[in-house]
Design a protein around this motif. Structure first.
Motif, PDB file in Angstrom:
ATOM      1  N   PHE A  98     156.258 100.753   7.646  1.00 24.13           N
ATOM      2  CA  PHE A  98     156.435  99.544   8.452  1.00 24.13           C
ATOM      3  C   PHE A  98     157.295  99.740   9.690  1.00 24.13           C
ATOM      4  O   PHE A  98     157.220  98.940  10.621  1.00 24.13           O
ATOM      5  N   ILE A  99     158.090 100.777   9.758  1.00 21.00           N
ATOM      6  CA  ILE A  99     158.908 100.996  10.951  1.00 21.00           C
ATOM      7  C   ILE A  99     158.077 101.654  12.049  1.00 21.00           C
ATOM      8  O   ILE A  99     158.149 101.272  13.225  1.00 21.00           O
ATOM      9  N   LEU A 100     157.254 102.630  11.679  1.00 24.78           N
ATOM     10  CA  LEU A 100     156.497 103.400  12.663  1.00 24.78           C
ATOM     11  C   LEU A 100     155.014 103.050  12.712  1.00 24.78           C
ATOM     12  O   LEU A 100     154.300 103.559  13.575  1.00 24.78           O
ATOM     13  N   GLY A 101     154.540 102.218  11.816  1.00 19.47           N
ATOM     14  CA  GLY A 101     153.114 101.932  11.777  1.00 19.47           C
ATOM     15  C   GLY A 101     152.812 100.574  11.183  1.00 19.47           C
ATOM     16  O   GLY A 101     153.420  99.581  11.546  1.00 19.47           O
ATOM     17  N   ASP A 102     151.852 100.536  10.247  1.00 18.11           N
ATOM     18  CA  ASP A 102     151.396  99.307   9.583  1.00 18.11           C
ATOM     19  C   ASP A 102     150.771  98.307  10.540  1.00 18.11           C
ATOM     20  O   ASP A 102     150.865  97.088  10.338  1.00 18.11           O
ATOM     21  N   GLU A 103     150.121  98.800  11.587  1.00 20.00           N
ATOM     22  CA  GLU A 103     149.420  97.912  12.516  1.00 20.00           C
ATOM     23  C   GLU A 103     148.436  97.038  11.742  1.00 20.00           C
ATOM     24  O   GLU A 103     147.672  97.527  10.924  1.00 20.00           O
ATOM     25  N   GLY A 104     148.428  95.747  12.022  1.00 26.81           N
ATOM     26  CA  GLY A 104     147.519  94.832  11.353  1.00 26.81           C
ATOM     27  C   GLY A 104     147.962  94.388   9.984  1.00 26.81           C
ATOM     28  O   GLY A 104     147.354  93.487   9.391  1.00 26.81           O
ATOM     29  N   GLY A 105     149.007  95.001   9.440  1.00 22.83           N
ATOM     30  CA  GLY A 105     149.514  94.633   8.127  1.00 22.83           C
ATOM     31  C   GLY A 105     150.579  93.545   8.204  1.00 22.83           C
ATOM     32  O   GLY A 105     151.087  93.204   9.274  1.00 22.83           O
ATOM     33  N   GLY A 106     150.925  93.018   7.040  1.00 22.92           N
ATOM     34  CA  GLY A 106     151.852  91.903   6.988  1.00 22.92           C
ATOM     35  C   GLY A 106     153.230  92.207   7.531  1.00 22.92           C
ATOM     36  O   GLY A 106     153.865  91.351   8.168  1.00 22.92           O
ATOM     37  N   THR A 107     153.728  93.424   7.302  1.00 22.39           N
ATOM     38  CA  THR A 107     155.068  93.740   7.800  1.00 22.39           C
ATOM     39  C   THR A 107     155.100  93.761   9.315  1.00 22.39           C
ATOM     40  O   THR A 107     156.054  93.269   9.929  1.00 22.39           O
ATOM     41  N   SER A 108     154.065  94.310   9.930  1.00 18.96           N
ATOM     42  CA  SER A 108     154.008  94.386  11.381  1.00 18.96           C
ATOM     43  C   SER A 108     153.874  92.990  11.998  1.00 18.96           C
ATOM     44  O   SER A 108     154.546  92.658  12.986  1.00 18.96           O
ATOM     45  N   ILE A 109     153.006  92.167  11.414  1.00 21.89           N
ATOM     46  CA  ILE A 109     152.807  90.812  11.926  1.00 21.89           C
ATOM     47  C   ILE A 109     154.060  89.974  11.711  1.00 21.89           C
ATOM     48  O   ILE A 109     154.500  89.232  12.594  1.00 21.89           O
ATOM     49  N   GLY A 110     154.653  90.087  10.517  1.00 21.75           N
ATOM     50  CA  GLY A 110     155.888  89.350  10.244  1.00 21.75           C
ATOM     51  C   GLY A 110     157.032  89.791  11.130  1.00 21.75           C
ATOM     52  O   GLY A 110     157.853  88.961  11.564  1.00 21.75           O
ATOM     53  N   LYS A 111     157.097  91.088  11.414  1.00 20.93           N
ATOM     54  CA  LYS A 111     158.151  91.595  12.299  1.00 20.93           C
ATOM     55  C   LYS A 111     158.022  90.997  13.690  1.00 20.93           C
ATOM     56  O   LYS A 111     159.022  90.569  14.288  1.00 20.93           O
ATOM     57  N   LYS A 112     156.796  90.931  14.208  1.00 17.12           N
ATOM     58  CA  LYS A 112     156.567  90.335  15.526  1.00 17.12           C
ATOM     59  C   LYS A 112     156.960  88.855  15.529  1.00 17.12           C
ATOM     60  O   LYS A 112     157.584  88.356  16.479  1.00 17.12           O
ATOM     61  N   PHE A 113     156.613  88.158  14.466  1.00 21.23           N
ATOM     62  CA  PHE A 113     156.965  86.746  14.334  1.00 21.23           C
ATOM     63  C   PHE A 113     158.488  86.559  14.362  1.00 21.23           C
ATOM     64  O   PHE A 113     159.013  85.676  15.066  1.00 21.23           O
ATOM     65  N   LEU A 114     159.201  87.384  13.617  1.00 25.82           N
ATOM     66  CA  LEU A 114     160.659  87.263  13.556  1.00 25.82           C
ATOM     67  C   LEU A 114     161.317  87.683  14.872  1.00 25.82           C
ATOM     68  O   LEU A 114     162.336  87.099  15.283  1.00 25.82           O
ATOM     69  N   GLN A 115     160.762  88.680  15.524  1.00 29.50           N
ATOM     70  CA  GLN A 115     161.262  89.052  16.845  1.00 29.50           C
ATOM     71  C   GLN A 115     161.126  87.883  17.821  1.00 29.50           C
ATOM     72  O   GLN A 115     162.062  87.571  18.574  1.00 29.50           O
ATOM     73  N   ASP A 116     159.970  87.237  17.795  1.00 29.96           N
ATOM     74  CA  ASP A 116     159.738  86.113  18.697  1.00 29.96           C
ATOM     75  C   ASP A 116     160.646  84.933  18.358  1.00 29.96           C
ATOM     76  O   ASP A 116     161.067  84.183  19.250  1.00 29.96           O
ATOM     77  N   PHE A 117     160.933  84.767  17.066  1.00 32.06           N
ATOM     78  CA  PHE A 117     161.857  83.706  16.656  1.00 32.06           C
ATOM     79  C   PHE A 117     163.241  83.949  17.248  1.00 32.06           C
ATOM     80  O   PHE A 117     163.850  83.058  17.835  1.00 32.06           O
ATOM     81  N   ILE A 118     163.716  85.175  17.119  1.00 32.98           N
ATOM     82  CA  ILE A 118     165.056  85.515  17.605  1.00 32.98           C
ATOM     83  C   ILE A 118     165.141  85.367  19.123  1.00 32.98           C
ATOM     84  O   ILE A 118     166.129  84.851  19.658  1.00 32.98           O
ATOM     85  N   HIS A 119     164.082  85.811  19.817  1.00 34.09           N
ATOM     86  CA  HIS A 119     164.108  85.800  21.281  1.00 34.09           C
ATOM     87  C   HIS A 119     163.574  84.502  21.885  1.00 34.09           C
ATOM     88  O   HIS A 119     163.423  84.409  23.102  1.00 34.09           O
ATOM     89  N   ASP A 120     163.292  83.528  21.019  1.00 36.45           N
ATOM     90  CA  ASP A 120     162.812  82.221  21.486  1.00 36.45           C
ATOM     91  C   ASP A 120     161.536  82.371  22.307  1.00 36.45           C
ATOM     92  O   ASP A 120     161.388  81.785  23.379  1.00 36.45           O
ATOM     93  N   GLU A 121     160.590  83.164  21.763  1.00 38.16           N
ATOM     94  CA  GLU A 121     159.332  83.425  22.457  1.00 38.16           C
ATOM     95  C   GLU A 121     158.134  82.920  21.661  1.00 38.16           C
ATOM     96  O   GLU A 121     157.053  83.507  21.690  1.00 38.16           O
ATOM     97  N   MET A 122     158.332  81.823  20.938  1.00 37.12           N
ATOM     98  CA  MET A 122     157.258  81.149  20.232  1.00 37.12           C
ATOM     99  C   MET A 122     157.349  79.658  20.534  1.00 37.12           C
ATOM    100  O   MET A 122     158.381  79.182  21.010  1.00 37.12           O
ATOM    101  N   PRO A 123     156.264  78.914  20.281  1.00 37.90           N
ATOM    102  CA  PRO A 123     156.318  77.478  20.532  1.00 37.90           C
ATOM    103  C   PRO A 123     157.489  76.817  19.800  1.00 37.90           C
ATOM    104  O   PRO A 123     157.766  77.137  18.630  1.00 37.90           O
ATOM    105  N   ALA A 124     158.146  75.908  20.467  1.00 37.48           N
ATOM    106  CA  ALA A 124     159.345  75.269  19.916  1.00 37.48           C
ATOM    107  C   ALA A 124     159.054  74.574  18.592  1.00 37.48           C
ATOM    108  O   ALA A 124     159.885  74.606  17.665  1.00 37.48           O
ATOM    109  N   VAL A 125     157.882  73.938  18.484  1.00 40.86           N
ATOM    110  CA  VAL A 125     157.569  73.211  17.256  1.00 40.86           C
ATOM    111  C   VAL A 125     157.454  74.159  16.070  1.00 40.86           C
ATOM    112  O   VAL A 125     157.873  73.838  14.944  1.00 40.86           O
ATOM    113  N   LEU A 126     156.911  75.359  16.280  1.00 43.05           N
ATOM    114  CA  LEU A 126     156.812  76.355  15.212  1.00 43.05           C
ATOM    115  C   LEU A 126     158.186  76.894  14.834  1.00 43.05           C
ATOM    116  O   LEU A 126     158.502  77.059  13.653  1.00 43.05           O
TER     117      LEU A 126
END
Length: 280
Positions: free
Chosen positions: A136-164
């Motif tokens: 999950f650190i170097l790969g897992d493209e398309g997998g849950g860890t990679s998608i969840g990591k992107k989601f959490l990154q966007d949460f931290i950086h305020d780069e997702m819709p405010a309602v979400l």
């Protein structure tokens, strides 16, 4: 009795088949020898379902995440051998489980999109080629860890819709500090990151969540599927919860790259049960 296991990093599906062909089943915690010692795995195996069967089991066919090296296979075999002392134990990679369950005896490309991701080219008998799957650190493209990591990154950086962001913060009591504690301080950060896929799937009517999956699937196709010879002429099949519960997005992402999707299964355990039942 024989025992079949299909294990990912988040869960393990177990099936027992007795001499009369009767099948029993159980779902337990997942295992990955890259992140767990044989002792840790042995502790998790002390479940009532398995303990009841330990004297009856004569053979175990275990397909697992991380079981691609002799050392990791030995670790899993050691853990199983501590409980099932009388059983013959065969350890295989979870890719072979995906291939046998979806392709049977025909050629095709088999993919895993669950907590992690992986793929292989299969000739109907054995795996002939596979792509690197460095976790999950170097790969897992398309997998849950990679998608969840992107989601959490966007949460931290305020780069997702405010309602979400507001809904996620309320449901999970989520803050940047909570995320960092779970990722850097607590065990199984991959499972933690992947756990947000359920929330993302619930909100795929929102373009942000839809594109999280769509872009991740296209990234997976580019790094995996398109690297196999004649990929556009082969059936491409999938196992795993991320693929199964987002199959409409997966099929759209595939069609846009001229990739032919065949089967999408949540788990390969049913196909593996039939495979081994035929060989009793």
């Amino acid at each position: 009795m024989i025992l079949i296991a299909d294990s990912g990093s988040s869960k393990t599906d177990w099936r027992g088949i007795d001499k009369d062909g009767n099948v029993s089943q159980f779902r337990g915690v997942g295992f990955n020898p890259y992140y767990q010692t044989p002792e840790e795995m042995a502790t998790e195996l002390n479940d009532e379902f398995l303990l009841k069967l330990k004297e009856e089991v004569v053979a175990i066919y275990y397909y697992g995440a991380g079981c691609s090296t002799p050392e990791n296979k030995k670790g899993v075999a050691t853990a199983l051998g501590n409980l099932f002392g009388n059983a013959k134990i065969k350890i295989e990679h979870d890719l072979l489980a995906a291939a046998r369950a979806t392709c049977g005896h025909e050629e095709g490309i088999a993919c895993i999109l669950g907590t992690g991701s992986n793929s292989c080219d299969y000739n109907g008998d054995k795996i002939t080629d596979s792509r690197p799957s460095p976790g999950f650190i170097l790969g897992d493209e398309g997998g849950g860890t990679s998608i969840g990591k992107k989601f959490l990154q966007d949460f931290i950086h305020d780069e997702m819709p405010a309602v979400l962001k507001e809904e996620a913060a309320d449901r999970f009591q989520l803050t940047a500090q909570v995320i960092q504690d779970n990722v850097y301080r607590k065990p199984f950060p991959g499972r933690y990151m992947a756990s947000f896929c359920r929330f993302i799937t619930e909100h795929t009517s929102n373009p942000y969540c839809y594109l999280l999956y769509y872009n991740a699937f296209q990234d997976f196709f580019k790094k995996h599927v398109t690297r196999y010879s004649n990929y556009d002429q082969k059936k491409v099949s999938f196992v795993g919860s991320v693929a199964f519960y987002n199959s409409d997005i997966l099929r759209k992402a595939a069609a846009d790259m001229q990739i032919h999707v065949h089967l999408i299964l949540e788990s390969p355990i049913a196909g593996l049960t039939l495979y081994h039942k035929d060989n009793l």
